[in-house]
Scaffold this active site. Structure first.
Site, short mmCIF file in Angstrom:
data_model
loop_
_atom_site.label_atom_id
_atom_site.label_comp_id
_atom_site.label_asym_id
_atom_site.label_seq_id
_atom_site.Cartn_x
_atom_site.Cartn_y
_atom_site.Cartn_z
N LYS A 1 0.85 -1.20 0.00
CA LYS A 1 0.00 0.00 0.00
C LYS A 1 0.88 1.24 0.00
O LYS A 1 1.75 1.40 0.85
CB LYS A 1 -0.92 0.04 1.22
CG LYS A 1 -1.98 1.15 1.12
CD LYS A 1 -2.69 1.40 2.42
CE LYS A 1 -1.95 2.38 3.32
NZ LYS A 1 -1.90 3.77 2.77
N GLU B 1 9.91 0.84 11.01
CA GLU B 1 10.96 1.87 10.88
C GLU B 1 10.25 3.20 11.02
O GLU B 1 9.53 3.63 10.12
CB GLU B 1 11.68 1.73 9.55
CG GLU B 1 13.00 2.51 9.49
CD GLU B 1 12.80 3.95 9.11
OE1 GLU B 1 12.80 4.81 10.02
OE2 GLU B 1 12.65 4.24 7.92
N CYS C 1 13.42 10.67 7.96
CA CYS C 1 13.41 10.29 9.37
C CYS C 1 14.76 10.46 10.03
O CYS C 1 14.85 10.56 11.26
CB CYS C 1 12.94 8.84 9.50
SG CYS C 1 13.86 7.69 8.47
N GLU D 1 9.29 15.08 16.41
CA GLU D 1 9.78 15.09 15.04
C GLU D 1 8.99 16.09 14.21
O GLU D 1 7.76 16.02 14.13
CB GLU D 1 9.65 13.69 14.43
CG GLU D 1 10.23 13.59 13.03
CD GLU D 1 10.09 12.20 12.43
OE1 GLU D 1 11.04 11.75 11.77
OE2 GLU D 1 9.05 11.57 12.65
#
Length: 523
Positions: A218, A294, A328, A418
């Site tokens: 997906k 992750e 990231c 973040e």
């Protein structure tokens, strides 16, 4: 992600602050396209491309005909309308994968690899179109697009990695021979993010396919166009129906359906920590499928007074500006030893102030992303050194100027969460112990960078930092191609990267065989 051997794709000066050289022929002349404001297709260089779902070897619309809009972040206009996979569509994809998987697993692995080789060649052949589709959906500047080449490399690598699918044998149990098999899970799901769609499409799917699994992948609802085009390349490569299924849509319903589906036995996800937790919860509530996550990061870069300051400047600038800070592993927290902090800060802020934004289809463009709320939070807690005005008002799209804060308290929101954009904090320190405590004071642990010419100090820091990846005298995204990648703490679980990715998609089966006792000669 990059690695040491791929720096030609990541020219530091280009990524940092200087505009790329002027080209006499514009990108629009080379690759003209027409955004269709309310259309389910996009015209690229005179060719009409209509995104669809790939289920059981067939290109189909969503079963309820539903679509969602994909916006060009540079203009705010609709680039295309894309099928929204329903729960029924997702179930059909899983069913097709389940039916196709036994024959795929039984196929000679070298023949499985041949399909991956074909797909790698097609990704390279069509990379200009893939560049364009990612530019008009997730905003990566075309001059910084390396995802198709890296993705092709992944398919090429895994196409030849099948000899590593091996078990072990032992005679350490008297009277028995023991061994292990490495076998595919069956149906596996891959859910990828929007910031590097084609690369992660390849890195996850290639490892799953070569190990004999059938895949349901997906894409992100924010950037599905390039992956939808890659689905057409999957069909051209000739994969057997049902082996590789590709869906587009939101986490609800299709992502959740994959996370809780009883026939999906392993799932690999890259994305936010919040979504990763939800996936883990759904997996735990249903069939305890094997999950690799992750997730996010709040990566520190630590610069000691004996470091090569110019190198540290170049690498930390590259890290926070690559993909507009939308990675990231971006080093969004920079700690500089006090004795060299004034020199570093002056040079860093000057260069950040020179970065320009613009249309990602323009070869001179360097930055995009909307993180205005974090900038406003930063103004409340730290000292604004560069940027801070937020959206570039002269544009119609979602642009944010590079922003630097100084002396932000360690417990401030922008030091803890973040941001996923071109926003960086620079703080100072005096001792190793102090900076280790600051760097580790986070729920993230994906990447840390250390700049020093003292080898002993470098090794002490590498041991002390709570991070899945530590780089010395370089920073993200420079990576070793054969190292595992993954995070400590809230940055995820499990490891990915080449052979480590294959481990995630293989079950271990133990086999014990009793040996017949030796009998003497018949008398």
């Amino acid at each position: 992600m990059g690695d040491v051997s791929r720096q030609d794709h990541l020219d530091v000066a280009e990524i940092q602050y200087r505009a790329v050289s002027h080209q006499s022929t514009s990108y629009h002349e080379l690759y003209p396209y027409t955004p269709s404001k309310m259309s389910t297709s996009v015209n690229i260089n005179g060719i009409e491309f209509q995104p669809k779902l790939l289920i059981n070897g067939e290109f189909v619309e969503a079963s309820d005909k539903g679509t969602f809009n994909v916006f060009n972040p540079a203009t705010g206009e609709i680039s295309c309308k894309v099928p929204e996979a329903t729960e029924d569509d997702t179930n059909q994809a899983v069913s097709a994968a389940k039916a196709a998987q036994p024959a795929w697993a039984a196929l000679d692995p070298a023949k499985r690899g041949a399909y991956l080789k074909k797909l790698a060649a097609l990704l390279r052949e069509h990379k200009s179109t893939l560049h364009h589709l990612e530019a008009i959906s997730m905003g990566v500047p075309v001059t910084h697009f390396f995802h198709a080449d890296f993705g092709a490399d992944e398919f090429d690598y895994f196409a030849e990695a099948w000899p590593h699918i091996q078990g072990q044998s032992s005679v350490n149990t008297p009277g028995y021979v023991t061994m292990t098999f490495r076998q595919p899970f069956g149906v596996v799901a891959c859910i990828i993010p929007w910031n590097a769609p084609i690369y992660l499409f390849a890195a996850k799917a290639a490892a799953a396919l070569i190990t004999g699994n059938a895949v349901v992948l997906k894409s992100s609802e924010k950037a599905p166009l390039a992956v939808a085009y890659a689905a057409e390349l999957v069909a051209k490569a000739g994969f057997p129906p049902g082996v590789f299924n590709i869906l587009s849509g939101h986490g609800l319903p299709s992502g959740r359906c994959l996370a809780r589906h009883m026939d999906v036995r392993a799932l690999s996800f890259t994305g936010s920590s919040r979504t990763g937790k939800l996936i883990q919860e759904e997996a735990a509530k249903t069939n305890l499928k094997s999950v690799t996550l992750e997730l996010g990061g709040k990566s520190p870069a630590i610069i000691f007074d004996d470091a090569n300051i110019e190198q540290a400047l170049s690498d930390t600038m590259s890290s926070i500006l690559l993909n507009a800070g939308q990675i990231c592993v971006a080093n969004s927290r920079v700690y500089v030893q006090k004795s060299v902090a004034p020199k570093f800060i002056e040079a860093f802020t000057k260069r950040m102030a020179a970065v320009r934004g613009g249309n990602p289809l323009d070869p001179q463009t360097q930055m995009v992303q909307d993180i205005l709320s974090y900038i406003e939070e930063g103004k409340k807690s730290g000292t604004l050194a560069v940027g801070g005005k937020g959206k570039l008002d002269e544009t119609k799209g979602y642009f944010v100027e590079p922003t630097v804060f100084l002396d932000t308290p360690e417990d401030a929101k922008i030091m803890k969460e973040e941001i996923f954009g071109p926003v960086l904090n620079i703080n100072t320190f005096e001792t190793e112990e102090e900076v280790v405590a600051k760097a580790n004071d986070t729920e993230y642990g994906l990447w840390a960078a250390v700049f020093t010419n003292d080898v002993s100090r470098a090794m002490r820091m590498a041991k002390a930092l709570e991070s899945g990846y530590v780089s010395i005298n370089c920073s993200s995204p420079t990576m070793g191609r054969d190292l595992p990648f993954g995070g400590y703490k809230g940055s995820g679980q499990g490891r990915e990267g080449r052979l480590y990715s294959m481990e995630h998609f293989l079950e271990v089966k133990s086999v014990i065989i009793k040996l017949a006792e030796t009998k003497g000669p018949n008398l």
